[in-house]
Design an enzyme around this catalytic site. Structure first.
Site, PDB file in Angstrom:
ATOM      1  N   HIS A  37       0.842  -1.210   0.000  1.00 28.61           N
ATOM      2  CA  HIS A  37       0.000   0.000   0.000  1.00 28.61           C
ATOM      3  C   HIS A  37       0.878   1.262   0.000  1.00 28.61           C
ATOM      4  O   HIS A  37       0.584   2.245  -0.683  1.00 28.61           O
ATOM      5  CB  HIS A  37      -0.862   0.056   1.268  1.00 28.61           C
ATOM      6  CG  HIS A  37      -1.853  -1.056   1.408  1.00 28.61           C
ATOM      7  ND1 HIS A  37      -1.760  -2.015   2.381  1.00 28.61           N
ATOM      8  CD2 HIS A  37      -2.979  -1.337   0.719  1.00 28.61           C
ATOM      9  CE1 HIS A  37      -2.776  -2.845   2.280  1.00 28.61           C
ATOM     10  NE2 HIS A  37      -3.532  -2.466   1.285  1.00 28.61           N
ATOM     11  N   SER A 186      -2.703  -7.920   3.072  1.00 29.49           N
ATOM     12  CA  SER A 186      -3.190  -7.817   4.451  1.00 29.49           C
ATOM     13  C   SER A 186      -3.599  -9.184   4.984  1.00 29.49           C
ATOM     14  O   SER A 186      -3.650  -9.405   6.188  1.00 29.49           O
ATOM     15  CB  SER A 186      -4.394  -6.874   4.508  1.00 29.49           C
ATOM     16  OG  SER A 186      -4.090  -5.658   3.885  1.00 29.49           O
TER      17      SER A 186
HETATM   18  P1  AMP Z   1      -6.500  -3.622  -0.481  1.00 29.75           P
HETATM   19  O1  AMP Z   1      -6.329  -2.890   0.810  1.00 29.75           O
HETATM   20  O2  AMP Z   1      -6.096  -5.051  -0.423  1.00 29.75           O
HETATM   21  O3  AMP Z   1      -7.868  -3.397  -1.091  1.00 29.75           O
HETATM   22  O4  AMP Z   1      -5.474  -2.950  -1.488  1.00 29.75           O
HETATM   23  C1  AMP Z   1      -5.509  -1.569  -1.758  1.00 29.75           C
HETATM   24  C2  AMP Z   1      -4.639  -1.280  -2.958  1.00 29.75           C
HETATM   25  O5  AMP Z   1      -3.303  -1.685  -2.685  1.00 29.75           O
HETATM   26  C3  AMP Z   1      -5.096  -2.060  -4.209  1.00 29.75           C
HETATM   27  O6  AMP Z   1      -4.984  -1.224  -5.350  1.00 29.75           O
HETATM   28  C4  AMP Z   1      -4.123  -3.200  -4.246  1.00 29.75           C
HETATM   29  O7  AMP Z   1      -3.921  -3.718  -5.560  1.00 29.75           O
HETATM   30  C5  AMP Z   1      -2.854  -2.543  -3.731  1.00 29.75           C
HETATM   31  N1  AMP Z   1      -1.936  -3.557  -3.208  1.00 29.75           N
HETATM   32  C6  AMP Z   1      -2.208  -4.530  -2.300  1.00 29.75           C
HETATM   33  N2  AMP Z   1      -1.131  -5.323  -2.113  1.00 29.75           N
HETATM   34  C7  AMP Z   1      -0.159  -4.832  -2.915  1.00 29.75           C
HETATM   35  C8  AMP Z   1       1.196  -5.215  -3.180  1.00 29.75           C
HETATM   36  N3  AMP Z   1       1.745  -6.272  -2.591  1.00 29.75           N
HETATM   37  N4  AMP Z   1       1.898  -4.492  -4.082  1.00 29.75           N
HETATM   38  C9  AMP Z   1       1.342  -3.410  -4.702  1.00 29.75           C
HETATM   39  N5  AMP Z   1       0.068  -3.001  -4.502  1.00 29.75           N
HETATM   40  C10 AMP Z   1      -0.669  -3.700  -3.614  1.00 29.75           C
END
Ligand code: AMP
Length: 293
Positions: A37, A186
């Site tokens: 993130h 997460s």
């Molecule tokens: P989430 O909180 O899982 O909904 O993720 C929020 C944003 O962070 C989304 O655009 C995800 O694709 C991005 N994201 C989550 N994990 C990663 C990672 N390991 N590398 C890059 N972006 C990530």
């Protein structure tokens, strides 16, 4: 950095920035922030005058038997991590602020949202597209940052913005990984130590798939069966889906051409559903052989 739980004061704060001619970048997240993130946040602060990070575990993208209640949350730690960046606003609304009345309007990107993960999680991408539209309408950003890790989500958001003429630039950020290859998520904290060790099989299979595509393999079945064999050799991995698609459209393909392809995998380790991806393209012949072109 200001924390907002309500829409109206956030809108008022952002209006002042917009009137001053400043650009606004938004990073939508479900919180429990990690270095993946923070990479998005880093990009946003480098490219936009003002940055809004949203933290909202969106109930409408979870199915009735999915892990909404088990989804990890820690706002205090999130705010601490964000304080290291020049983030202007954190928007962390309670559910009743986003869904104060029963919804009748939704955003559905079809068929993109019904294929692949959409088949395993019916309604998931309708929930995602709808909440992202709401967040876009609240923040009215110039740019929005999404991770390549959630590749189908990124493709759907791009399509939604194009089809609905939303005046927002979608910026894709490469997947951030642990040293052993596991994509940061997460959900990783819920992996048992044995499942955590086994989970590296996903990035190892993606490495191998990418290698085959890069070296000129034209048959998607060869790439997929090699990857499947690697993943199925790990008894702790419950493979849910494995696909090779056109990287721009997610269309199925019979033969790998010179266009980039996306390798997409989802697998369960215990109760935890992990997803990962890789974009790969055939190398030119000279690059494959090391010869001068
Ligand atoms: P989430 O909180 O899982 O909904 O993720 C929020 C944003 O962070 C989304 O655009 C995800 O694709 C991005 N994201 C989550 N994990 C990663 C990672 N390991 N590398 C890059 N972006 C990530």
């Amino acid at each position: 950095m200001q924390l907002f739980e309500r829409i109206a004061p956030l809108r008022a704060a952002l209006k002042a920035h917009r009137l001053a001619g400043e650009t606004i970048g938004v990073v939508p997240t479900m919180g429990y922030l990690h270095a993946g993130h923070l990479k998005l946040v880093e990009r946003a602060v480098a490219e936009s005058d003002r940055v809004v990070v949203t933290i909202f575990v969106n109930p409408t993208q979870f199915g009735p038997n999915e892990d909404l209640d088990a989804y990890p949350r820690d706002l205090e730690s999130d705010l601490k991590q964000l304080a290291d960046f020049p983030v202007d606003c954190v928007f962390a609304p309670p559910v009743d602020e986003m869904y104060g009345r029963p919804m009748q309007a939704f955003v559905d990107v079809k068929p993109l949202g019904d294929i692949l993960i959409g088949e395993v999680r019916p309604g998931h991408f309708r929930g995602v597209a709808t909440v992202v539209t709401k967040l876009f309408n609240i923040v009215q950003p110039d740019r929005a940052y999404f991770g390549e890790k959630d590749y189908q989500q990124l493709t759907i958001i791009r399509r939604m913005v194009a089809d609905l003429e939303m005046p927002i630039e979608i910026v894709a950020v490469p997947t951030v990984r642990e040293a052993d290859g596991l994509a940061l998520s997460s959900r990783n904290v819920r992996l048992s130590p044995k499942d955590r060790a086994a989970s590296t099989v996903l990035s190892a299979a993606l490495d191998e798939g990418e290698r085959l595509v890069t070296m000129g393999e034209r048959d998607p079945h060869v790439v997929l069966s090699t990857m499947r064999a690697l993943i199925e050799a790990e008894p702790r991995a419950g493979l849910q889906s494995l696909d090779l698609r056109d990287a721009a459209t997610l269309d199925a393909i019979d033969r790998i051409s010179d266009r980039p392809v996306a390798l997409l995998v989802t697998a369960n380790f215990g109760e935890v559903l992990l997803i990962d991806q890789r974009v790969a393209a055939r190398k030119s012949r000279s690059a494959q052989t090391g010869e001068c072109p």
